[in-house]
Structure formats: C-alpha cells, structure tokens
Write a protein that holds these residues in place. Structure first.
Motif, PDB file in Angstrom:
ATOM      1  N   LEU A  80     -72.629 -65.984 -35.364  1.00 43.25           N
ATOM      2  CA  LEU A  80     -71.837 -64.770 -35.495  1.00 43.25           C
ATOM      3  C   LEU A  80     -70.462 -65.014 -34.889  1.00 43.25           C
ATOM      4  N   LYS A  81     -69.437 -65.000 -35.762  1.00 43.70           N
ATOM      5  CA  LYS A  81     -68.064 -65.262 -35.333  1.00 43.70           C
ATOM      6  C   LYS A  81     -67.230 -64.004 -35.532  1.00 43.70           C
ATOM      7  N   PRO A  82     -66.113 -63.878 -34.801  1.00 44.28           N
ATOM      8  CA  PRO A  82     -65.218 -62.738 -35.028  1.00 44.28           C
ATOM      9  C   PRO A  82     -64.689 -62.726 -36.467  1.00 44.28           C
ATOM     10  N   TRP A  83     -64.522 -61.557 -37.020  1.00 45.73           N
ATOM     11  CA  TRP A  83     -63.965 -61.317 -38.350  1.00 45.73           C
ATOM     12  C   TRP A  83     -64.838 -61.819 -39.493  1.00 45.73           C
ATOM     13  N   VAL A  84     -66.106 -62.115 -39.247  1.00 44.26           N
ATOM     14  CA  VAL A  84     -67.000 -62.514 -40.329  1.00 44.26           C
ATOM     15  C   VAL A  84     -67.285 -61.296 -41.194  1.00 44.26           C
ATOM     16  N   ARG A  85     -67.205 -61.471 -42.507  1.00 43.35           N
ATOM     17  CA  ARG A  85     -67.449 -60.375 -43.439  1.00 43.35           C
ATOM     18  C   ARG A  85     -68.487 -60.790 -44.468  1.00 43.35           C
ATOM     19  N   ILE A  86     -69.324 -59.846 -44.855  1.00 41.51           N
ATOM     20  CA  ILE A  86     -70.277 -60.078 -45.935  1.00 41.51           C
ATOM     21  C   ILE A  86     -69.634 -59.721 -47.265  1.00 41.51           C
TER      22      ILE A  86
END
Length: 102
Positions: A80-86
């Motif tokens: 889980l990284k910052p700014w990860v989007r699905i």
C-alpha cells in the motif's frame, strides 16, 4: 430509460494481448498501457499492474456520457503506497490523479 449496454471488461484474457475485450459486444476495447499484463487472478485471469505506470486506457467515447455506473474489482495489493488508485478518470498524463486506471 436507456437500454444500451455499457462496456464490460472482465480482464480475463488468457492470451498475450495489449487489449481487453468488451464482453458486451460494443467493440469498445480497453488498451493495456505501461506494461500491464494478464495474469492469474481471483476468478480466471486478471490484470497485473506494477503500481508505477501500468493501467488500462478506456475509450472515451462512452465515459463522457455517463451519469451513473458501477465498478467492481477484486484487488490484491502487494504493497500500500501513497496515491495508489484502483480506478481514476482523467486525460492529463503525468499529473497525480489524472490518469485512467483500472
């Protein structure tokens, strides 16, 4: 009410390809970008994204006409990284939260 079917992408292709088929038969393919691959998933195959620059580009011919829609996905986050989007809408390349990602 509208009766036309929106595109449906299962992303379950078993062959090496740079496109995912629209399973509703509209011919609106999703193009795999940045090295995205088909790989074993929860049910059949799915997309394998590297979390850096991989995504599936949807054709904009139907996106701009939407007023409501549903999105569902099985997601296996390795990290889980910052700014990860699905999923993300946009057209500007290189700006945070402005890419079409699945």
């Amino acid at each position: 009410p509208k009766t036309e079917k929106l595109p449906w992408y299962k992303f379950d292709e078993t062959r090496t390809s740079y496109f995912s088929v629209d399973n509703n038969g509209n011919g609106l393919y999703a193009q795999l970008m940045g090295g995205a691959l088909f790989a074993p998933g929860k049910n059949d195959n799915g997309l394998k994204l590297d979390g850096v620059d991989d995504y599936a580009r949807l054709q904009s011919t139907f996106i701009h006409q939407l007023s409501d829609f549903s999105i569902s996905a099985w997601v296996n986050l390795e990290e889980l990284k910052p700014w990860v989007r699905i999923f993300d809408f946009g057209t500007e390349i290189g700006r945070a939260s402005c890419r079409e990602r699945v």
